[in-house]
Design an enzyme around this catalytic site. Sequence first.
Site, short mmCIF file in Angstrom:
data_model
loop_
_atom_site.label_atom_id
_atom_site.label_comp_id
_atom_site.label_asym_id
_atom_site.label_seq_id
_atom_site.Cartn_x
_atom_site.Cartn_y
_atom_site.Cartn_z
N ARG A 230 63.09 -6.00 6.16
CA ARG A 230 62.54 -7.63 6.44
C ARG A 230 62.04 -8.00 5.31
O ARG A 230 61.40 -7.22 4.41
CB ARG A 230 61.62 -7.50 7.52
CG ARG A 230 61.89 -7.14 9.02
CD ARG A 230 62.76 -8.50 9.26
NE ARG A 230 63.30 -8.04 10.78
CZ ARG A 230 64.35 -7.73 10.99
NH1 ARG A 230 65.32 -7.25 10.18
NH2 ARG A 230 64.84 -7.44 12.30
N HIS A 278 72.07 -11.14 5.77
CA HIS A 278 71.45 -10.56 6.73
C HIS A 278 72.43 -9.61 7.66
O HIS A 278 72.50 -9.98 8.74
CB HIS A 278 70.73 -11.31 7.82
CG HIS A 278 69.60 -10.29 8.51
ND1 HIS A 278 68.16 -10.79 8.77
CD2 HIS A 278 69.71 -9.14 9.10
CE1 HIS A 278 67.57 -9.78 9.62
NE2 HIS A 278 68.58 -8.64 9.78
P1 NAP Z 1 62.43 3.16 13.30
O1 NAP Z 1 63.40 4.08 14.16
O2 NAP Z 1 61.39 2.66 14.08
O3 NAP Z 1 61.90 3.81 12.13
C1 NAP Z 1 60.75 3.22 11.20
C2 NAP Z 1 60.34 4.14 10.20
O4 NAP Z 1 59.44 3.61 9.48
C3 NAP Z 1 59.68 5.65 10.70
O5 NAP Z 1 60.09 6.66 10.00
C4 NAP Z 1 58.43 5.35 10.56
O6 NAP Z 1 57.60 6.50 10.47
C5 NAP Z 1 58.24 4.59 9.33
N1 NAP Z 1 56.99 3.77 9.28
C6 NAP Z 1 56.68 2.76 9.84
N2 NAP Z 1 55.41 2.28 9.69
C7 NAP Z 1 55.04 2.84 8.32
C8 NAP Z 1 53.89 2.95 7.45
N3 NAP Z 1 53.09 2.17 7.48
N4 NAP Z 1 54.02 3.95 6.48
C9 NAP Z 1 55.18 4.76 6.27
N5 NAP Z 1 56.13 5.06 7.29
C10 NAP Z 1 56.15 4.04 8.02
O7 NAP Z 1 63.06 1.81 12.79
P2 NAP Z 1 64.79 1.63 12.59
O8 NAP Z 1 65.43 1.44 13.62
O9 NAP Z 1 65.08 2.88 11.68
O10 NAP Z 1 64.85 0.45 11.63
C11 NAP Z 1 63.89 0.09 10.57
C12 NAP Z 1 63.93 -1.38 10.41
O11 NAP Z 1 65.23 -1.97 9.80
C13 NAP Z 1 63.65 -2.47 11.58
O12 NAP Z 1 62.41 -2.55 11.91
C14 NAP Z 1 64.56 -3.71 11.01
O13 NAP Z 1 63.49 -4.67 10.51
C15 NAP Z 1 65.30 -3.25 9.98
N6 NAP Z 1 66.93 -3.24 10.36
C16 NAP Z 1 67.60 -4.40 9.59
C17 NAP Z 1 68.90 -4.73 9.77
C18 NAP Z 1 69.56 -5.55 8.97
O14 NAP Z 1 70.96 -5.96 9.17
N7 NAP Z 1 69.23 -5.86 7.68
C19 NAP Z 1 69.67 -4.01 11.20
C20 NAP Z 1 68.77 -3.27 11.92
C21 NAP Z 1 67.35 -3.14 11.62
P3 NAP Z 1 57.26 7.53 11.68
O15 NAP Z 1 58.50 8.00 11.79
O16 NAP Z 1 56.29 8.37 11.03
O17 NAP Z 1 57.03 6.55 12.73
#
Ligand code: NAP
Length: 319
Positions: A230, A278
Site C-alpha cells: 500500500r 496497482h
Molecule cells: P497477510 O497474510 O495478512 O500477511 C501480512 C504479513 O505482514 C504477516 O507476515 C504479518 O506478520 C506481517 N506484518 C503485519 N504487521 C506487521 C508489523 N507491524 N511488523 C512486522 N510484520 C507485520 O497479508 P497478505 O495476504 O500477504 O497481503 C499483504 C498485503 O499485500 C495486503 O494487505 C495488501 O495491502 C497487499 N496486496 C497488494 C496487491 C497488489 O496488487 N498490489 C494485491 C493483493 C494484496 P505475522 O505473520 O506475524 O502476522
Amino acid sequence: MSAQNIPFISQYKPEKQKFWVERLNKVMPDKNFILAEKIDIKSRSNYQYAVVANPAIDELKTFSNLQWVQSLWAGVENLIQPARELGFNILRLVDPQLSNTMTESVLAWSLYLQKKMPSYLKQQSDKVWNELEISSVADTTVGILGLGQLGENSANRLLANGFNVMGWSRSPKNIPGVISYSGDSGFIELAKQSDIVVVLLPLTADTHQIINAKFIANLPDGASIINFARGAIVNDTDLIEALDEGKLYQAVLDTFIEEPLPQQNLYWTHEKVTLLPHIAASTNPQTAAIIVANNMKSIEENGGFSGVAEALIDLKKGY
Ligand code: NAP
C-alpha cells in the site's frame, strides 16, 4: 444467516460492478446479488452480509446491521475502522491464484532490478552500447517485509529461482531457506543486507510510513525498493530524496496513497521510478467468486467462524 439478497458495494466503474454482480449470481444461483445503489436507503439496515470491492465507506455504513463483509481484495485497511464501529466481521480474499500472480510479479520485478533493465532501457534511449556489471542472482539478497499469504509464497518463488531471501514479520517464521526476522532490530538487520526490498505488509498504524529515511539509510548503497502493498507504507518524500541523492538505484511502485495517481505527482516522470497501476496481483473473477461462495456456505452451515478462519481479519491487529 438468512442471505437471499446480498448487496455488492464497490467503487469500480459501473460496467465492472455489473460484471461482478452477474458473476456472483452465476456462481451462487440461490442468492441474489444486487448493486448497492439499487437498494433503498430505508431497507439497508435489513442486510447482514455484503460483498465489497474497495467500497465508499459512507455508503458501506448505510448498511448499518451488517455481520459479515466479504472483500474481493486481499488488503482491507479501509474496512477496519467501520468494522470496529459497526461490529461486523471482515473476510479478506485469500486466493491461491492471487498469491501465485503476486509471486510471479515479485519474481519478474526482482529480476528486472537484478538485471539492471532500467539502466539498459535508459542506455537504449540514449543510444549507448555498454555492458554493465551486474551481481548474479545468487549474490542478490531480497528482503521481504511481510511473510503472510503473499510474502511467504513470494519468498519461496525467489528461493526456487536462486535468490538469497530473507523476510520480516510480526511473529518469527520458520521457512526453510529463508532467513526470518521480527521486531525492530530484525527490521534494521534485514535492511542492512537487502539489495532489493519487497514490501508485502498490510497497511496498519504500525506499518504506516515504515519505509522512511531511517529504514532507507540502513540499506546498502544502490539498493532498490518494490512496493506491492500500500502506498502509505512508504514515506514518499524520503523515498524521492533517497532516489535523487543516488542512495537508491530504483523504486518499483504499484500502489499509491491516492489512486489513480494524480497527473502532477512526481513519480510519473521520475527516471528512477517504475510505475504500475496497482496490478501486481489483481483479483481473478473465476477463482475469487468461488472462494466467496465457499465462505458464504461455511458461514451458513457452521453459523460462525469455522471454515473462514484464514480469511477472517483480526480487528485488534488490524489485518
Ligand atoms: P497477510 O497474510 O495478512 O500477511 C501480512 C504479513 O505482514 C504477516 O507476515 C504479518 O506478520 C506481517 N506484518 C503485519 N504487521 C506487521 C508489523 N507491524 N511488523 C512486522 N510484520 C507485520 O497479508 P497478505 O495476504 O500477504 O497481503 C499483504 C498485503 O499485500 C495486503 O494487505 C495488501 O495491502 C497487499 N496486496 C497488494 C496487491 C497488489 O496488487 N498490489 C494485491 C493483493 C494484496 P505475522 O505473520 O506475524 O502476522
